[in-house]
Design an enzyme around this catalytic site. Structure first.
Site, PDB file in Angstrom:
ATOM      1  N   LEU A 140       4.395   4.813   3.691  1.00 43.00           N
ATOM      2  CA  LEU A 140       4.063   5.562   4.749  1.00 43.00           C
ATOM      3  C   LEU A 140       5.382   6.632   5.171  1.00 43.00           C
ATOM      4  O   LEU A 140       5.340   7.406   5.619  1.00 43.00           O
ATOM      5  CB  LEU A 140       3.573   4.777   5.905  1.00 43.00           C
ATOM      6  CG  LEU A 140       2.331   4.094   5.797  1.00 43.00           C
ATOM      7  CD1 LEU A 140       2.104   3.075   6.894  1.00 43.00           C
ATOM      8  CD2 LEU A 140       1.178   4.920   5.622  1.00 43.00           C
ATOM      9  N   ARG A 141       6.504   6.068   4.662  1.00 42.88           N
ATOM     10  CA  ARG A 141       7.556   6.738   5.003  1.00 42.88           C
ATOM     11  C   ARG A 141       7.740   8.163   4.239  1.00 42.88           C
ATOM     12  O   ARG A 141       8.193   9.169   4.811  1.00 42.88           O
ATOM     13  CB  ARG A 141       8.957   6.082   4.665  1.00 42.88           C
ATOM     14  CG  ARG A 141       9.195   4.964   5.564  1.00 42.88           C
ATOM     15  CD  ARG A 141      10.531   4.240   5.466  1.00 42.88           C
ATOM     16  NE  ARG A 141      10.827   3.230   6.548  1.00 42.88           N
ATOM     17  CZ  ARG A 141      10.898   3.490   7.825  1.00 42.88           C
ATOM     18  NH1 ARG A 141      10.898   4.624   8.416  1.00 42.88           N
ATOM     19  NH2 ARG A 141      11.167   2.304   8.522  1.00 42.88           N
ATOM     20  N   HIS A 195      -3.754   9.785  -7.875  1.00 42.04           N
ATOM     21  CA  HIS A 195      -3.392   8.593  -8.331  1.00 42.04           C
ATOM     22  C   HIS A 195      -4.227   7.548  -8.110  1.00 42.04           C
ATOM     23  O   HIS A 195      -4.497   6.654  -8.887  1.00 42.04           O
ATOM     24  CB  HIS A 195      -1.995   8.687  -7.217  1.00 42.04           C
ATOM     25  CG  HIS A 195      -0.924   9.575  -7.633  1.00 42.04           C
ATOM     26  ND1 HIS A 195      -0.257  10.143  -6.749  1.00 42.04           N
ATOM     27  CD2 HIS A 195      -0.158   9.454  -8.857  1.00 42.04           C
ATOM     28  CE1 HIS A 195       0.697  10.644  -7.244  1.00 42.04           C
ATOM     29  NE2 HIS A 195       0.655  10.482  -8.534  1.00 42.04           N
ATOM     30  N   GLY A 242       0.693  -1.330   0.090  1.00 40.72           N
ATOM     31  CA  GLY A 242       0.166   0.021  -0.041  1.00 40.72           C
ATOM     32  C   GLY A 242       0.705   1.181   0.160  1.00 40.72           C
ATOM     33  O   GLY A 242       2.014   1.413  -0.426  1.00 40.72           O
ATOM     34  N   ASP A 256      -9.771   2.745   0.961  1.00 45.21           N
ATOM     35  CA  ASP A 256      -9.920   3.351   0.000  1.00 45.21           C
ATOM     36  C   ASP A 256      -9.244   2.705  -1.230  1.00 45.21           C
ATOM     37  O   ASP A 256      -9.094   1.520  -1.218  1.00 45.21           O
ATOM     38  CB  ASP A 256      -9.354   4.734   0.203  1.00 45.21           C
ATOM     39  CG  ASP A 256      -8.029   5.142   0.198  1.00 45.21           C
ATOM     40  OD1 ASP A 256      -7.190   4.016  -0.068  1.00 45.21           O
ATOM     41  OD2 ASP A 256      -7.277   6.063   0.835  1.00 45.21           O
TER      42      ASP A 256
HETATM   43  O1  T3D Z   1      -2.966   8.744   0.496  1.00 45.49           O
HETATM   44  C1  T3D Z   1      -3.814   7.781   1.031  1.00 45.49           C
HETATM   45  O2  T3D Z   1      -4.941   7.691   0.543  1.00 45.49           O
HETATM   46  C2  T3D Z   1      -3.362   7.266   2.305  1.00 45.49           C
HETATM   47  C3  T3D Z   1      -3.627   5.702   2.047  1.00 45.49           C
HETATM   48  C4  T3D Z   1      -3.419   4.635   2.756  1.00 45.49           C
HETATM   49  C5  T3D Z   1      -3.564   3.223   2.246  1.00 45.49           C
HETATM   50  C6  T3D Z   1      -2.423   2.454   2.731  1.00 45.49           C
HETATM   51  O3  T3D Z   1      -2.117   1.762   1.863  1.00 45.49           O
HETATM   52  S1  T3D Z   1      -1.766   2.572   4.427  1.00 45.49           S
HETATM   53  C7  T3D Z   1      -0.468   1.617   4.389  1.00 45.49           C
HETATM   54  C8  T3D Z   1      -0.999   0.250   4.493  1.00 45.49           C
HETATM   55  N1  T3D Z   1       0.150  -0.504   4.782  1.00 45.49           N
HETATM   56  C9  T3D Z   1       0.382  -0.960   5.947  1.00 45.49           C
HETATM   57  O4  T3D Z   1       0.002  -0.729   7.026  1.00 45.49           O
HETATM   58  C10 T3D Z   1       1.471  -2.058   5.980  1.00 45.49           C
HETATM   59  C11 T3D Z   1       2.878  -1.590   6.937  1.00 45.49           C
HETATM   60  N2  T3D Z   1       3.886  -2.738   7.056  1.00 45.49           N
HETATM   61  C12 T3D Z   1       3.438  -3.527   7.713  1.00 45.49           C
HETATM   62  O5  T3D Z   1       2.856  -3.664   8.359  1.00 45.49           O
HETATM   63  C13 T3D Z   1       4.791  -4.684   7.790  1.00 45.49           C
HETATM   64  O6  T3D Z   1       5.943  -4.056   6.933  1.00 45.49           O
HETATM   65  C14 T3D Z   1       4.499  -5.744   7.244  1.00 45.49           C
HETATM   66  C15 T3D Z   1       3.621  -6.632   8.191  1.00 45.49           C
HETATM   67  C16 T3D Z   1       3.680  -5.724   5.875  1.00 45.49           C
HETATM   68  C17 T3D Z   1       5.770  -6.925   6.751  1.00 45.49           C
HETATM   69  O7  T3D Z   1       6.485  -6.869   8.235  1.00 45.49           O
HETATM   70  P1  T3D Z   1       7.956  -7.701   8.057  1.00 45.49           P
HETATM   71  O8  T3D Z   1       8.458  -7.672   9.490  1.00 45.49           O
HETATM   72  O9  T3D Z   1       7.932  -8.849   7.242  1.00 45.49           O
HETATM   73  O10 T3D Z   1       8.803  -6.362   7.126  1.00 45.49           O
HETATM   74  P2  T3D Z   1       9.235  -5.099   7.554  1.00 45.49           P
HETATM   75  O11 T3D Z   1      10.541  -4.957   8.406  1.00 45.49           O
HETATM   76  O12 T3D Z   1       8.024  -4.356   8.412  1.00 45.49           O
HETATM   77  O13 T3D Z   1       9.121  -4.203   6.191  1.00 45.49           O
HETATM   78  C18 T3D Z   1      10.344  -4.280   5.468  1.00 45.49           C
HETATM   79  C19 T3D Z   1      10.473  -3.084   5.012  1.00 45.49           C
HETATM   80  O14 T3D Z   1       9.625  -2.487   4.277  1.00 45.49           O
HETATM   81  C20 T3D Z   1      10.937  -1.949   6.069  1.00 45.49           C
HETATM   82  O15 T3D Z   1      11.732  -1.121   5.765  1.00 45.49           O
HETATM   83  P3  T3D Z   1      13.420  -1.009   6.575  1.00 45.49           P
HETATM   84  O16 T3D Z   1      12.823  -0.709   7.814  1.00 45.49           O
HETATM   85  O17 T3D Z   1      13.861  -2.180   6.335  1.00 45.49           O
HETATM   86  O18 T3D Z   1      14.166   0.115   5.629  1.00 45.49           O
HETATM   87  C21 T3D Z   1       9.540  -1.248   6.143  1.00 45.49           C
HETATM   88  O19 T3D Z   1       9.687   0.090   6.680  1.00 45.49           O
HETATM   89  C22 T3D Z   1       9.080  -1.453   4.755  1.00 45.49           C
HETATM   90  N3  T3D Z   1       7.728  -0.986   4.593  1.00 45.49           N
HETATM   91  C23 T3D Z   1       6.868  -1.881   4.913  1.00 45.49           C
HETATM   92  N4  T3D Z   1       5.415  -1.341   4.850  1.00 45.49           N
HETATM   93  C24 T3D Z   1       5.809  -0.058   4.399  1.00 45.49           C
HETATM   94  C25 T3D Z   1       6.990   0.132   4.378  1.00 45.49           C
HETATM   95  N5  T3D Z   1       7.820   1.343   3.766  1.00 45.49           N
HETATM   96  C26 T3D Z   1       6.771   2.262   3.838  1.00 45.49           C
HETATM   97  N6  T3D Z   1       5.431   2.142   3.481  1.00 45.49           N
HETATM   98  C27 T3D Z   1       4.901   1.012   4.198  1.00 45.49           C
HETATM   99  N7  T3D Z   1       3.629   1.126   3.916  1.00 45.49           N
END
Ligand code: T3D
Length: 261
Positions: A64-65, A86, A61, A143
């Protein structure tokens, strides 16, 4: 480039290519998706579109960063502008694509990544793929079209469960819910998905496009309206080269060769 675009025969494969961020959608990736989907929609040589992710994720998705600084300063993003610029075009382009669209869900799908998969016609997944709508985790509403697609794909009760309880949905549950069409072992997914997408790309593209429109539109139509819509689409389909080829092939006891015309 954070989106790779490959033509494989009659199909375009779009691979979100930010594996280090689990294919989170940043601005350039969303721009590239809009452009690639527009091109695929307009190119008559493209007869199927597949969307997948590089590495271990499908798409988690919104990045968030990318929004971090604003949030740290206590400001939420301009959602209206972002959705209009988008997410709405991506959703409309996928859902309205005049050829089959397939989400090849190779790994985790979260947030707007789930919305993208839902906007595709079919979802083919690995047994390691897991799904979470995730919006409630950050106190947002689903959304990018997911409030429209999710109840239509899995029914209202399951949609409520997925959206409100917010649990991870694993591959078995996804199959049971009807969230995915097929699940394969991770190592088999690339070959199986490639074959399925190639078969769709070799199909009667114009009839597929009309079928998609009828199925989507008729969810909100009464029977009389649906019958009228089918008749109109059938008249047009009956005038295609592919219809003639399909019937001729049947009579000659051979497989049809459709041209998408
Ligand atoms: O504009 C609008 O309308 C807003 C709309 C928003 C809708 C959305 O899509 S909000 C985002 C929804 N997504 C999430 O909440 C997922 C967030 N991520 C997670 O919960 C976890 O990453 C996972 C459960 C998916 C996976 O966990 P894990 O432990 O296997 O991996 P990790 O270590 O958390 O993630 C690996 C990397 O991906 C990490 O980067 P780093 O720290 O190694 O540099 C993590 O920050 C990055 N990452 C994961 N999800 C996101 C992300 N970076 C940016 N945005 C993310 N959503």
């Amino acid at each position: 480039m954070t989106l790779s675009v490959d033509r494989r025969g009659g199909a375009t494969w779009l691979t979100i290519d930010r594996p280090e961020a689990l294919n989170a959608l940043d601005g350039p990736t969303k721009e590239a998706l809009v452009e690639a989907l527009r091109e695929a929609a307009e190119d008559p040589g493209v007869r199927a579109v597949a969307l997948t992710g590089a590495g271990r994720a499908f798409c988690v998705g919104q990045d968030l960063r990318e929004l971090e600084q604003g949030y740290r300063e206590g400001r939420a993003p301009d959602f209206a502008a972002e959705l209009e610029r988008h997410y709405a075009p991506i959703c409309k382009l996928l859902a309205g694509m005049p050829k089959p669209t397939v989400a090849v869900v190779n790994g985790v799908a979260a947030g707007a990544g789930v919305s993208l998969a839902l906007a595709c016609d079919l979802r083919l997944a690995s047994d390691g793929a897991r799904w979470r709508l995730a919006f409630s985790g950050i106190a947002l509403v689903p959304d990018a079209g997911s409030t429209w697609h999710l109840p239509r794909v899995v029914g209202l009760s399951r949609a409520m469960e997925i959206a409100l309880l917010g649990d991870w949905v694993d591959a078995d549950q996804a199959l049971q819910f009807g969230l995915v069409n097929r699940v394969w072992p991770a190592e088999d997914l690339p070959g199986e998905a490639e074959a399925a997408v190639a078969a769709l790309a070799a199909g009667p593209t114009l009839a597929f496009a009309r079928t998609k429109t009828l199925l989507r539109d008729h969810l909100g139509t009464d029977l009389a309206g649906a019958l009228a819509g089918e008749a109109e689409a059938q008249v047009a389909s009956g005038q295609t080269k592919d219809h003639l080829e399909g019937v001729t092939a049947f009579l000659e006891k051979r497989p049809p060769t459709f041209q998408g015309a």
